[in-house]
Design a protein around this motif. Structure first.
Motif, PDB file in Angstrom:
ATOM      1  N   ALA A 178       0.834  -1.208   0.000  1.00  0.00           N
ATOM      2  CA  ALA A 178       0.000   0.000   0.000  1.00  0.00           C
ATOM      3  C   ALA A 178       0.868   1.257   0.000  1.00  0.00           C
ATOM      4  CB  ALA A 178      -0.921  -0.006   1.218  1.00  0.00           C
ATOM      5  N   LEU A 179       1.934   1.231   0.788  1.00  0.00           N
ATOM      6  CA  LEU A 179       2.827   2.389   0.862  1.00  0.00           C
ATOM      7  C   LEU A 179       3.553   2.610  -0.460  1.00  0.00           C
ATOM      8  CD1 LEU A 179       3.902   4.613   2.687  1.00  0.00           C
ATOM      9  CD2 LEU A 179       5.690   3.044   3.453  1.00  0.00           C
ATOM     10  N   MET A 180       3.963   1.534  -1.133  1.00  0.00           N
ATOM     11  CA  MET A 180       4.636   1.656  -2.427  1.00  0.00           C
ATOM     12  C   MET A 180       3.718   2.341  -3.436  1.00  0.00           C
ATOM     13  SD  MET A 180       5.813  -1.315  -5.104  1.00  0.00           S
ATOM     14  CE  MET A 180       4.098  -1.660  -5.453  1.00  0.00           C
ATOM     15  N   HIS A 181       2.442   1.932  -3.477  1.00  0.00           N
ATOM     16  CA  HIS A 181       1.505   2.547  -4.411  1.00  0.00           C
ATOM     17  C   HIS A 181       1.232   4.008  -4.041  1.00  0.00           C
ATOM     18  CE1 HIS A 181       0.513  -1.699  -5.514  1.00  0.00           C
ATOM     19  NE2 HIS A 181       0.563  -1.140  -6.694  1.00  0.00           N
ATOM     20  N   LEU A 182       1.206   4.308  -2.745  1.00  0.00           N
ATOM     21  CA  LEU A 182       1.019   5.692  -2.312  1.00  0.00           C
ATOM     22  C   LEU A 182       2.207   6.554  -2.727  1.00  0.00           C
ATOM     23  CD1 LEU A 182      -0.572   7.837  -0.771  1.00  0.00           C
ATOM     24  CD2 LEU A 182       0.596   7.082   1.322  1.00  0.00           C
ATOM     25  N   GLU A 183       3.415   6.023  -2.600  1.00  0.00           N
ATOM     26  CA  GLU A 183       4.614   6.781  -2.999  1.00  0.00           C
ATOM     27  C   GLU A 183       4.597   7.080  -4.492  1.00  0.00           C
ATOM     28  OE1 GLU A 183       7.986   5.458   0.265  1.00  0.00           O
ATOM     29  OE2 GLU A 183       7.710   4.232  -1.523  1.00  0.00           O
ATOM     30  N   ARG A 184       4.188   6.112  -5.305  1.00  0.00           N
ATOM     31  CA  ARG A 184       4.082   6.341  -6.755  1.00  0.00           C
ATOM     32  C   ARG A 184       3.067   7.441  -7.047  1.00  0.00           C
ATOM     33  NH1 ARG A 184       2.719   1.075  -9.775  1.00  0.00           N
ATOM     34  NH2 ARG A 184       2.668   2.539 -11.509  1.00  0.00           N
ATOM     35  N   ALA A 185       1.931   7.380  -6.359  1.00  0.00           N
ATOM     36  CA  ALA A 185       0.897   8.396  -6.551  1.00  0.00           C
ATOM     37  C   ALA A 185       1.387   9.771  -6.113  1.00  0.00           C
ATOM     38  CB  ALA A 185      -0.368   8.007  -5.767  1.00  0.00           C
ATOM     39  N   ALA A 186       2.129   9.824  -5.001  1.00  0.00           N
ATOM     40  CA  ALA A 186       2.630  11.099  -4.484  1.00  0.00           C
ATOM     41  C   ALA A 186       3.614  11.751  -5.464  1.00  0.00           C
ATOM     42  CB  ALA A 186       3.287  10.891  -3.118  1.00  0.00           C
ATOM     43  N   LYS A 187       4.421  10.953  -6.141  1.00  0.00           N
ATOM     44  CA  LYS A 187       5.364  11.505  -7.121  1.00  0.00           C
ATOM     45  C   LYS A 187       4.617  12.148  -8.287  1.00  0.00           C
ATOM     46  CE  LYS A 187       9.230   8.467  -6.035  1.00  0.00           C
ATOM     47  NZ  LYS A 187      10.080   7.338  -6.474  1.00  0.00           N
ATOM     48  N   ILE A 188       3.546  11.504  -8.720  1.00  0.00           N
ATOM     49  CA  ILE A 188       2.749  12.079  -9.815  1.00  0.00           C
ATOM     50  C   ILE A 188       2.069  13.363  -9.338  1.00  0.00           C
ATOM     51  CG2 ILE A 188       0.809  11.705 -11.388  1.00  0.00           C
ATOM     52  CD1 ILE A 188       1.434   8.671 -11.174  1.00  0.00           C
ATOM     53  N   LYS A 189       1.512  13.327  -8.128  1.00  0.00           N
ATOM     54  CA  LYS A 189       0.833  14.508  -7.575  1.00  0.00           C
ATOM     55  C   LYS A 189       1.802  15.669  -7.435  1.00  0.00           C
ATOM     56  CE  LYS A 189      -2.685  16.648  -5.652  1.00  0.00           C
ATOM     57  NZ  LYS A 189      -3.894  16.988  -6.411  1.00  0.00           N
ATOM     58  N   ARG A 190       3.016  15.376  -7.036  1.00  0.00           N
ATOM     59  CA  ARG A 190       4.014  16.444  -6.877  1.00  0.00           C
ATOM     60  C   ARG A 190       4.268  17.140  -8.211  1.00  0.00           C
ATOM     61  NH1 ARG A 190      10.276  16.135  -5.135  1.00  0.00           N
ATOM     62  NH2 ARG A 190      10.413  18.222  -4.258  1.00  0.00           N
ATOM     63  N   ARG A 191       4.328  16.373  -9.295  1.00  0.00           N
ATOM     64  CA  ARG A 191       4.511  16.957 -10.620  1.00  0.00           C
ATOM     65  C   ARG A 191       3.307  17.810 -11.015  1.00  0.00           C
ATOM     66  NH1 ARG A 191       7.133  11.437 -13.146  1.00  0.00           N
ATOM     67  NH2 ARG A 191       9.283  11.936 -12.593  1.00  0.00           N
ATOM     68  N   ILE A 192       2.123  17.331 -10.691  1.00  0.00           N
ATOM     69  CA  ILE A 192       0.907  18.092 -11.003  1.00  0.00           C
ATOM     70  C   ILE A 192       0.919  19.428 -10.271  1.00  0.00           C
ATOM     71  CG2 ILE A 192      -1.605  18.148 -10.735  1.00  0.00           C
ATOM     72  CD1 ILE A 192      -1.521  15.047 -11.071  1.00  0.00           C
ATOM     73  N   ILE A 193       1.246  19.403  -8.990  1.00  0.00           N
ATOM     74  CA  ILE A 193       1.275  20.638  -8.190  1.00  0.00           C
ATOM     75  C   ILE A 193       2.274  21.634  -8.784  1.00  0.00           C
ATOM     76  CG2 ILE A 193       1.926  21.599  -5.945  1.00  0.00           C
ATOM     77  CD1 ILE A 193       0.784  19.000  -4.686  1.00  0.00           C
ATOM     78  N   ALA A 194       3.446  21.131  -9.163  1.00  0.00           N
ATOM     79  CA  ALA A 194       4.475  22.009  -9.732  1.00  0.00           C
ATOM     80  C   ALA A 194       3.995  22.617 -11.047  1.00  0.00           C
ATOM     81  CB  ALA A 194       5.766  21.222  -9.952  1.00  0.00           C
ATOM     82  N   LEU A 195       3.377  21.819 -11.903  1.00  0.00           N
ATOM     83  CA  LEU A 195       2.884  22.320 -13.181  1.00  0.00           C
ATOM     84  C   LEU A 195       1.740  23.299 -12.985  1.00  0.00           C
ATOM     85  CD1 LEU A 195       2.974  18.967 -15.179  1.00  0.00           C
ATOM     86  CD2 LEU A 195       4.275  21.018 -15.757  1.00  0.00           C
ATOM     87  N   GLU A 196       0.831  22.975 -12.073  1.00  0.00           N
ATOM     88  CA  GLU A 196      -0.312  23.868 -11.837  1.00  0.00           C
ATOM     89  C   GLU A 196       0.123  25.222 -11.299  1.00  0.00           C
ATOM     90  OE1 GLU A 196      -3.994  20.733 -11.011  1.00  0.00           O
ATOM     91  OE2 GLU A 196      -2.856  21.530  -9.306  1.00  0.00           O
ATOM     92  N   SER A 197       1.242  25.260 -10.578  1.00  0.00           N
ATOM     93  CA  SER A 197       1.714  26.540 -10.024  1.00  0.00           C
ATOM     94  C   SER A 197       2.104  27.509 -11.136  1.00  0.00           C
ATOM     95  CB  SER A 197       2.896  26.309  -9.074  1.00  0.00           C
ATOM     96  OG  SER A 197       4.075  25.961  -9.782  1.00  0.00           O
ATOM     97  N   LEU A 198       2.406  26.984 -12.335  1.00  0.00           N
ATOM     98  CA  LEU A 198       2.760  27.852 -13.456  1.00  0.00           C
ATOM     99  C   LEU A 198       1.524  28.508 -14.071  1.00  0.00           C
ATOM    100  CD1 LEU A 198       5.355  25.547 -15.242  1.00  0.00           C
ATOM    101  CD2 LEU A 198       5.819  27.417 -13.659  1.00  0.00           C
ATOM    102  N   LEU A 199       0.357  27.973 -13.783  1.00  0.00           N
ATOM    103  CA  LEU A 199      -0.883  28.495 -14.360  1.00  0.00           C
ATOM    104  C   LEU A 199      -1.492  29.598 -13.505  1.00  0.00           C
ATOM    105  CD1 LEU A 199      -2.485  25.081 -15.392  1.00  0.00           C
ATOM    106  CD2 LEU A 199      -1.373  26.748 -16.896  1.00  0.00           C
ATOM    107  N   LYS A 200      -0.933  29.819 -12.326  1.00  0.00           N
ATOM    108  CA  LYS A 200      -1.498  30.816 -11.402  1.00  0.00           C
ATOM    109  C   LYS A 200      -0.930  32.198 -11.666  1.00  0.00           C
ATOM    110  CE  LYS A 200      -2.310  27.311  -7.927  1.00  0.00           C
ATOM    111  NZ  LYS A 200      -1.947  26.736  -6.625  1.00  0.00           N
TER     112      LYS A 200
END
Length: 200
Positions: A178-200
């Motif tokens: 479960a933790l391994m899958h959460l870590e994979r998801a967190a890496k994708i989310k981190r990229r989304i947050i970084a990209l979305e910050s450019l749209l603000k």
């Protein structure tokens, strides 16, 4: 298992990542800039991300980067190291391959300007100039947040949940799974947050 599968969260986040890449690309218009946001120096990976997001319509070729006629050796090696064939690089920037090869060999033209953005240190050595602009974005260190791992009777498996992010869930048959899958998801989310910050 609908909603409980190990890959459901990752699949949803991947779709969100691709949609965000599509929105941000017109602003960035640079493989290197996009790579710095998603934290990779391999422009081949960035190209694949653009392809998966539908920004470019041609899949990356796995070979052929180093054997194009007229391409200076140091330039060919640079593309090979970045895992990005010159043909695909030209597709991203809508440049005819023949024209780009001539310009890269002669040291002037749009292809050289674009090369200086994507490969600044090599451009400085080969052409005497480089692009010095930098892109800044917001980065969220998700791996420093608390994680709760609980057994879910309905799903019949463990659920790992990241504090403060209800869309970040990892499912597994064990804590570590479960933790391994959460870590994979967190890496994708981190990229989304970084990209979305450019749209603000």
């Amino acid at each position: 298992m609908s909603g409980f599968g190990e890959n459901v969260c990752i699949e949803n986040l991947t779709r969100q990542l691709h949609a965000t890449v599509k929105m941000v690309w017109p602003t960035l218009q640079s493989l290197r800039y996009m790579g710095s946001i998603v934290q990779t120096t391999k422009l081949g990976y960035v190209y694949d991300l653009l392809f998966q997001a539908g920004v470019v319509k041609v899949a990356r070729r796995k070979n052929g980067a180093a054997h194009l006629p007229g391409l200076p050796r140091v330039i060919a090696e640079t593309f090979a190291k970045s895992m990005l064939p010159v043909r695909n690089w030209c597709i991203v920037y809508d440049m005819p391959l023949d024209t780009a090869l001539v310009e890269l060999a002669q040291g002037h033209g749009r292809a050289v300007d674009v090369f200086a953005v994507d490969f600044p240190s090599v451009a400085e050595n080969v052409y005497g100039f480089k692009d010095v602009r930098k892109i800044t974005c917001h980065r969220e260190n998700l791996l420093r947040r608390s994680v709760e791992i609980v057994w879910d009777d309905e799903a019949n498996r463990y659920r790992a949940q990241l504090a403060g992010f209800p869309d970040l869930v990892g499912w597994g048959t064990s804590w570590s799974d479960a933790l391994m899958h959460l870590e994979r998801a967190a890496k994708i989310k981190r990229r989304i947050i970084a990209l979305e910050s450019l749209l603000k």
